[in-house]
Motif scaffolding. Structure first.
Motif, mmCIF file in Angstrom:
data_model
loop_
_atom_site.group_PDB
_atom_site.id
_atom_site.type_symbol
_atom_site.label_atom_id
_atom_site.label_comp_id
_atom_site.label_asym_id
_atom_site.label_seq_id
_atom_site.Cartn_x
_atom_site.Cartn_y
_atom_site.Cartn_z
ATOM 1 N N PHE A 125 -3.036 1.904 7.408
ATOM 2 C CA PHE A 125 -2.593 1.810 6.014
ATOM 3 C C PHE A 125 -1.925 3.088 5.530
ATOM 4 C CE2 PHE A 125 -5.819 -1.535 6.177
ATOM 5 C CZ PHE A 125 -5.164 -2.557 5.526
ATOM 6 N N GLN A 165 -6.820 -1.253 -3.172
ATOM 7 C CA GLN A 165 -5.813 -2.029 -2.445
ATOM 8 C C GLN A 165 -6.235 -2.236 -0.992
ATOM 9 O OE1 GLN A 165 -1.593 -0.842 -3.074
ATOM 10 N NE2 GLN A 165 -2.377 0.449 -4.702
ATOM 11 N N VAL A 166 -6.725 -1.166 -0.382
ATOM 12 C CA VAL A 166 -7.181 -1.285 1.001
ATOM 13 C C VAL A 166 -8.362 -2.249 1.077
ATOM 14 C CG1 VAL A 166 -8.200 -0.036 2.945
ATOM 15 C CG2 VAL A 166 -6.357 1.011 1.616
ATOM 16 N N ILE A 173 0.846 -1.181 0.000
ATOM 17 C CA ILE A 173 0.000 0.000 0.000
ATOM 18 C C ILE A 173 0.883 1.233 0.000
ATOM 19 C CG2 ILE A 173 -1.868 1.171 1.169
ATOM 20 C CD1 ILE A 173 -2.721 -1.557 0.624
ATOM 21 N N ALA A 177 -12.850 2.367 0.019
ATOM 22 C CA ALA A 177 -12.602 0.931 0.165
ATOM 23 C C ALA A 177 -13.790 0.245 0.832
ATOM 24 C CB ALA A 177 -11.335 0.702 0.988
ATOM 25 N N ILE A 206 -8.173 2.545 10.600
ATOM 26 C CA ILE A 206 -7.746 1.921 9.347
ATOM 27 C C ILE A 206 -6.871 2.877 8.553
ATOM 28 C CG2 ILE A 206 -8.536 0.959 7.145
ATOM 29 C CD1 ILE A 206 -11.044 -0.007 8.595
ATOM 30 N N SER A 207 -7.284 4.152 8.524
ATOM 31 C CA SER A 207 -6.511 5.114 7.739
ATOM 32 C C SER A 207 -5.098 5.255 8.299
ATOM 33 C CB SER A 207 -7.219 6.473 7.696
ATOM 34 O OG SER A 207 -7.080 7.150 8.922
ATOM 35 N N THR A 226 -10.050 7.808 1.440
ATOM 36 C CA THR A 226 -9.638 6.600 0.734
ATOM 37 C C THR A 226 -10.175 5.355 1.426
ATOM 38 O OG1 THR A 226 -7.639 7.723 0.000
ATOM 39 C CG2 THR A 226 -7.642 5.331 -0.127
ATOM 40 N N VAL A 227 -10.088 5.353 2.749
ATOM 41 C CA VAL A 227 -10.647 4.228 3.499
ATOM 42 C C VAL A 227 -12.130 4.086 3.198
ATOM 43 C CG1 VAL A 227 -11.187 3.360 5.805
ATOM 44 C CG2 VAL A 227 -8.967 4.374 5.358
#
Lengths: 249, 249
Positions: free
Chosen positions: A51, A21-22, A7, A61, A47-48, A57-58
DNA sequence: GAGTGGTCTAGACCACGCA
DNA sequence: GCGTGGTCTAGACCACTCA
């Protein structure tokens, strides 16, 4: 989780978005059993940080996982893993090959070529593909199996008028999508209609359903430039494939 | 375009997101003919300036229109209005009442109550709704019309055990969703399965299809807290309703 | 009230198409 | 090379859940 590698922004030959990807990493973790059905995933902020990506972005995902019916998001509470049985379950809005879906659900996919023809397009095909009537196309008829059971019969038509013969020859051998990818016509979008169909004329072989009841996925695939590249009619045998749609406001 | 009002952050009783407001405005403009099929919409940057919102917001709006099959986005080129005929076309992943969809496509919707019952839940219903067998439910059978033609037959089951009688009484009169909204059980998400069905036992009245072929939308609706609030089986009469799915990678 | 997801912004840079 | 959409960020504030 514990991924961490793979990542990264930087776009080192990144054809896959960070969000995807996540999503794949989370999906793998869920499938591996790191998060049991019903349990809560870490918060979006957590999560953010894990990764090293932004929360936006999370969220993209998680939306992907949600549309596959894999997780359920509850405002103010958290994101929870869904419980789902052993049937082949496909999120209808995810564009991917049927074989791929079958494989991901833990079955062995196989396609069997029943017929193959290079011929002029019919009126219907020409209209759907946006070409002239009589335009040369490759037409294929295939049966799609999961663990040796027919899941669907598929009829695919690909415009081939201007395609070098060496490529035309390859349709019907191996994955249709990989050939399309090679020649630069990889579908990125498909507009599909759904219809119920009853017919005793669809299918072939010993597993052909008696008075067949099918779910027809009638779709035109487009590449990223908006060109129609495949016209497919896929008849799913009722009862062997679970099409799921997440509907949201 | 030329809307300009109605669109504002501020959240003055804003239950509708900015993105949705922009989507509705664009949709209205397209339906009104401001943008003909095949023509290009203004660029995302232009739209964001016109409506005084960020580009991210414009993009969520366009994604909504795209998922309804109304526009087509081409990277590097622009966003184009799709050509679609006069049939009722619904984006399968948009959660909205059927009547609403029918109306938006320019037809006159009408629902007709055929039967209504307050009774214990069956085993199947109990499982789908996540309640005990025997839990009290309201069950309704309705026909849904567009311009006086039956489009679908719908069977809805709503858990009602703990619901005040005055609300129970209202189901079957007027919009099911507005009643649900009032009692705080507005569905925000539905997980649906699609199945082809052939049966001569579905439907009623003079328009009942002879050897009926239907597309069954078998769905459980959830409210924002993840509670199952309605279990619906809607049988769409084949040929009168176009279910569209945009599938993307 | 602490913590979660929902919405929105302004700005940056990349990839693609088209002339 | 310019204009288009595609991706990503950091930060802000709101709405909701739950103890």
């Amino acid at each position: 989780m514990s991924e961490g590698s793979e990542i990264h922004p930087g776009f080192t030959r990144a054809r896959v978005s960070l969000g995807r990807q996540v999503a794949e990493a989370l999906r793998a973790a869920i499938m591996k059993g790191d998060y049991a059905p019903g349990s809560r995933l870490p918060s979006e902020t957590d999560i953010s940080e894990t990764f090293q990506v932004s929360r936006v972005t999370v969220r993209t995902a998680i939306k992907m996982l949600e549309s596959q019916g894999l997780v359920e998001v509850r405002h103010g509470s958290g994101t929870y893993v869904c419980d789902f049985g052993g049937r082949i379950r496909a999120g209808a809005q995810e564009l991917r090959s049927i074989s791929e879906t079958i494989q991901e659900m833990g079955f062995v996919p196989r396609t069997e070529l029943h017929a193959r023809d290079v011929r002029p397009a019919t009126e219907d095909e020409a209209e759907r593909l946006g070409v002239e009537v009589g335009f040369t196309v490759v037409a294929m008829e295939r049966a799609i199996y999961a663990d040796n059971e027919v899941v669907a019969y598929s009829f695919d038509v690909i415009p081939a008028e201007n395609l070098p013969a060496r490529f035309v020859a390859r349709f019907g051998t191996g994955s249709m999508f990989s050939v399309l990818d090679e020649i630069g016509y990889m579908p990125t979008r498909a507009l599909a209609e759904l219809h119920p169909v009853q017919s005793s004329e669809i299918g072939w072989g010993p597993q052909r359903p008696e008075r067949g009841l099918f779910l027809l996925l009638d779709q035109v695939h487009f590449d990223r430039r908006g060109r129609a590249v495949v016209y497919s009619k896929t008849y799913f045998v009722e009862g062997r494939f679970q099409f799921v749609i997440l509907r949201t406001r």
